[in-house]
Design a protein around this motif. Structure first.
Motif: not given
Length: 102
Positions: A44-45, A51-54, A84-86, A91-94
């Motif tokens: 997922s990360v 998708l966020a870009g190179v 961890d489970s989060s 990572v997406l939040a960052a």
């Protein structure tokens, strides 16, 4: 992202399976986050990074207490994480916070 900024070369493809994720798997955590869960979180990360870009990249470093994961943008540290489970949510939040800060 590396491998000349090609997501398939950098992170693998369906044909390669989970082989490209092996350096990111942390066996010291198998009691709390098993291998399959780590693969799911990492997939997922990497999908989100693609998708966020190179500009974004995730590096794994071994430490005395397990792996540490460093999110980079243009080779500059955005944040450092532990598995961890989060993990995916963190990572997406960052990434989102970094995009907002730009």
């Amino acid at each position: 992202m590396n491998e000349d900024e090609d997501p398939v070369a950098a992170f693998g493809s369906a044909e390669e399976g989970n082989e490209p994720l092996k350096p990111y798997i942390d066996p010291t955590l198998f009691d709390t986050v098993d291998k399959d869960a780590q693969i799911e979180l990492l997939t997922s990360v990497f999908d989100s990074i693609t998708l966020a870009g190179v500009d974004y990249d995730l590096k794994a470093q071994d430490s005395a207490t397990g792996k540490r994961y460093t999110l980079l943008k243009d080779e500059k540290v955005v944040d450092i994480f532990v598995m961890d489970s989060s993990f995916t949510d963190n990572v997406l939040a960052a990434i989102e916070k970094d995009k907002e800060d730009d």
